[in-house]
Write a protein that holds these residues in place. Structure first.
Motif, short mmCIF file in Angstrom:
data_model
loop_
_atom_site.label_atom_id
_atom_site.label_comp_id
_atom_site.label_asym_id
_atom_site.label_seq_id
_atom_site.Cartn_x
_atom_site.Cartn_y
_atom_site.Cartn_z
N ASN A 165 -4.47 -24.47 -45.47
CA ASN A 165 -4.49 -23.05 -45.12
C ASN A 165 -5.90 -22.47 -45.14
O ASN A 165 -6.08 -21.26 -45.10
CB ASN A 165 -3.58 -22.24 -46.05
CG ASN A 165 -4.05 -22.31 -47.51
OD1 ASN A 165 -5.07 -22.92 -47.83
ND2 ASN A 165 -3.29 -21.69 -48.40
N GLY A 166 -6.90 -23.36 -45.24
CA GLY A 166 -8.28 -22.91 -45.20
C GLY A 166 -8.83 -22.41 -46.51
O GLY A 166 -10.00 -22.01 -46.58
N SER A 167 -8.03 -22.42 -47.57
CA SER A 167 -8.48 -21.88 -48.86
C SER A 167 -9.34 -22.90 -49.62
O SER A 167 -9.33 -24.10 -49.32
CB SER A 167 -7.27 -21.50 -49.71
OG SER A 167 -6.54 -22.67 -50.07
N LYS A 168 -10.05 -22.43 -50.61
CA LYS A 168 -10.83 -23.34 -51.45
C LYS A 168 -9.90 -24.28 -52.23
O LYS A 168 -10.27 -25.42 -52.51
CB LYS A 168 -11.72 -22.56 -52.43
CG LYS A 168 -11.01 -21.90 -53.59
CD LYS A 168 -12.00 -21.25 -54.54
CE LYS A 168 -11.30 -20.67 -55.76
NZ LYS A 168 -10.68 -21.69 -56.63
N GLU A 169 -8.69 -23.81 -52.57
CA GLU A 169 -7.75 -24.68 -53.26
C GLU A 169 -7.30 -25.83 -52.37
O GLU A 169 -7.22 -26.98 -52.80
CB GLU A 169 -6.52 -23.87 -53.71
CG GLU A 169 -6.80 -22.86 -54.82
CD GLU A 169 -7.35 -21.53 -54.31
OE1 GLU A 169 -7.71 -20.67 -55.11
OE2 GLU A 169 -7.40 -21.36 -53.06
N ALA A 205 -6.74 -23.94 -35.95
CA ALA A 205 -7.27 -24.61 -34.76
C ALA A 205 -8.78 -24.79 -34.86
O ALA A 205 -9.32 -25.85 -34.52
CB ALA A 205 -6.90 -23.82 -33.51
N SER A 206 -9.47 -23.78 -35.36
CA SER A 206 -10.93 -23.89 -35.48
C SER A 206 -11.34 -24.83 -36.60
O SER A 206 -12.43 -25.40 -36.57
CB SER A 206 -11.54 -22.50 -35.71
OG SER A 206 -11.13 -21.97 -36.96
N ASP A 207 -10.47 -25.01 -37.59
CA ASP A 207 -10.79 -25.91 -38.71
C ASP A 207 -10.62 -27.38 -38.34
O ASP A 207 -11.21 -28.25 -38.98
CB ASP A 207 -9.87 -25.62 -39.91
CG ASP A 207 -10.25 -24.33 -40.64
OD1 ASP A 207 -11.35 -23.80 -40.37
OD2 ASP A 207 -9.44 -23.86 -41.45
N GLN A 208 -9.81 -27.67 -37.33
CA GLN A 208 -9.43 -29.05 -37.06
C GLN A 208 -10.63 -29.95 -36.78
O GLN A 208 -10.71 -31.07 -37.28
CB GLN A 208 -8.46 -29.11 -35.87
CG GLN A 208 -7.06 -28.67 -36.21
CD GLN A 208 -6.10 -28.93 -35.06
OE1 GLN A 208 -6.20 -29.95 -34.39
NE2 GLN A 208 -5.17 -28.01 -34.85
N GLU A 210 -13.79 -29.67 -37.72
CA GLU A 210 -14.57 -29.92 -38.93
C GLU A 210 -13.82 -30.85 -39.88
O GLU A 210 -14.40 -31.79 -40.44
CB GLU A 210 -14.90 -28.61 -39.63
CG GLU A 210 -15.83 -27.71 -38.83
CD GLU A 210 -16.09 -26.39 -39.53
OE1 GLU A 210 -15.66 -26.25 -40.70
OE2 GLU A 210 -16.70 -25.51 -38.91
N LEU A 211 -12.53 -30.59 -40.06
CA LEU A 211 -11.73 -31.44 -40.96
C LEU A 211 -11.63 -32.86 -40.42
O LEU A 211 -11.72 -33.83 -41.20
CB LEU A 211 -10.33 -30.84 -41.12
CG LEU A 211 -10.19 -29.59 -41.97
CD1 LEU A 211 -8.76 -29.08 -41.92
CD2 LEU A 211 -10.61 -29.85 -43.40
N SER A 212 -11.44 -32.98 -39.12
CA SER A 212 -11.33 -34.31 -38.53
C SER A 212 -12.61 -35.11 -38.74
O SER A 212 -12.57 -36.30 -39.11
CB SER A 212 -11.03 -34.19 -37.03
OG SER A 212 -10.93 -35.48 -36.44
N GLY A 213 -13.75 -34.46 -38.56
CA GLY A 213 -15.02 -35.14 -38.78
C GLY A 213 -15.22 -35.51 -40.23
O GLY A 213 -15.67 -36.62 -40.55
N PHE A 214 -14.89 -34.59 -41.12
CA PHE A 214 -15.01 -34.85 -42.56
C PHE A 214 -14.17 -36.05 -42.98
O PHE A 214 -14.64 -36.96 -43.66
CB PHE A 214 -14.59 -33.60 -43.34
CG PHE A 214 -14.44 -33.81 -44.82
CD1 PHE A 214 -15.56 -33.88 -45.65
CD2 PHE A 214 -13.19 -33.94 -45.39
CE1 PHE A 214 -15.42 -34.08 -47.01
CE2 PHE A 214 -13.04 -34.14 -46.76
CZ PHE A 214 -14.17 -34.20 -47.57
#
Length: 283
Positions: A165-169, A205-208, A210-214
């Motif tokens: 959900n994009g949170s720090k947790e 959608a915008s996080d995908q 960055e997350l995919s690369g990480f």
């Protein structure tokens, strides 16, 4: 890699399954396994440790508690021995919740069991998983009270669902789960959308990318999807994990204020109460 895994050792009916999960994890990761059995008395009462005069009134009260802890540790040692892992036993003079939270400071992962209403002590006001998650600086693996046997290594959870959900947790849980995600055969990252947002969740959608690369740089090829919330995010995540035949759910917890969680509940409380698969949580 997890190098030190802490597991709660006690005499509850769920202890053997919990300790087998911890031992299997330790074996898969070449980790040192620590079994901690708590005396059940606050360290403020025994600030200098488990020491009392033999034959004293204190001994008549504390020694049976210590005997129970030693028995639990002997069961732990037997299970760790069967798994052929490096291990150590600790008898901790403290309450279970405080003792685990403090011992977690020198561990990579904490393994405990889901609360069982049939074994809870009325009137204590403390739920062990919630307390340990909130007061420990380490991720916590919750083994459900259905006591599932751990699958054989190396893929302890061949299919893993990650709630995002994009949170720090959520970010902390994702990072904490990397040693498990790297061994999984399939990893699905899901974002839950609100019903009125038919076009999907823009932030997810915008996080995908960055997350995919990480994840890719950590050797984790993940799939991404969105699902519309229908029965609350906690129940929706559990339903999706069952639908996808996942062996582990990874998620951040207590993203709302503690007051909000206590008053109206939330995904964390639903997961802790209703999960039937292991869950890795980070706060």
């Amino acid at each position: 890699m997890y190098k030190t895994i802490l597991v709660h050792a006690d005499l509850s009916s769920h202890a053997p399954a919990r300790m087998r999960w911890a031992a299997t994890l330790a074996h898969a990761h070449g980790a040192h396994l620590v079994g901690a059995a708590m005396l059940g008395v606050s360290r403020t009462i025994l600030p200098h440790g488990c020491h009392w005069q033999p034959g004293s009134i204190e001994a008549s009260y504390f020694e049976p508690l210590a005997d129970n802890a030693r028995t639990a540790l002997s069961h732990f040692s037997a299970i760790a021995g069967e798994a052929a892992v490096s291990c150590e036993s600790r008898l901790v003079c403290d309450l279970a919740e405080d003792g685990l939270a403090r011992q977690a400071r020198s561990a990579d992962l904490v393994v405990i069991s889901q609360d069982d209403p049939d074994e809870s002590v009325p009137g204590t006001g403390t739920r062990l998983p919630e307390y340990v998650i909130l007061n420990s600086a380490r991720p916590v693996l919750i083994v459900p009270r259905t006591d599932p046997a751990p699958p054989p290594a190396p893929a302890l959870a061949p299919r893993i669902l990650v709630g995002w959900n994009g949170s720090k947790e959520a970010s902390g849980a994702l990072a904490a789960a990397l040693p498990l995600l790297q061994r999984a055969l399939a990893v699905m990252v899901v974002g839950l959308t609100l019903p009125h947002r038919s076009g999907g969740e823009p932030q997810f959608a915008s996080d995908q990318s960055e997350l995919s690369g990480f994840l890719h740089r950590h050797g984790v090829p993940a799939h991404f999807c969105t699902r519309e919330q229908r029965h609350g995010s906690g129940r929706d995540l559990l339903a999706l994990a069952q639908e996808l035949d996942c062996g582990l759910l990874v998620m951040g917890c207590f993203g709302h204020s503690r007051f909000h969680e206590l008053c109206v509940g939330g995904a964390t409380r639903t997961i802790l109460a209703e999960a039937t698969l292991p869950v890795l949580l980070a706060h």
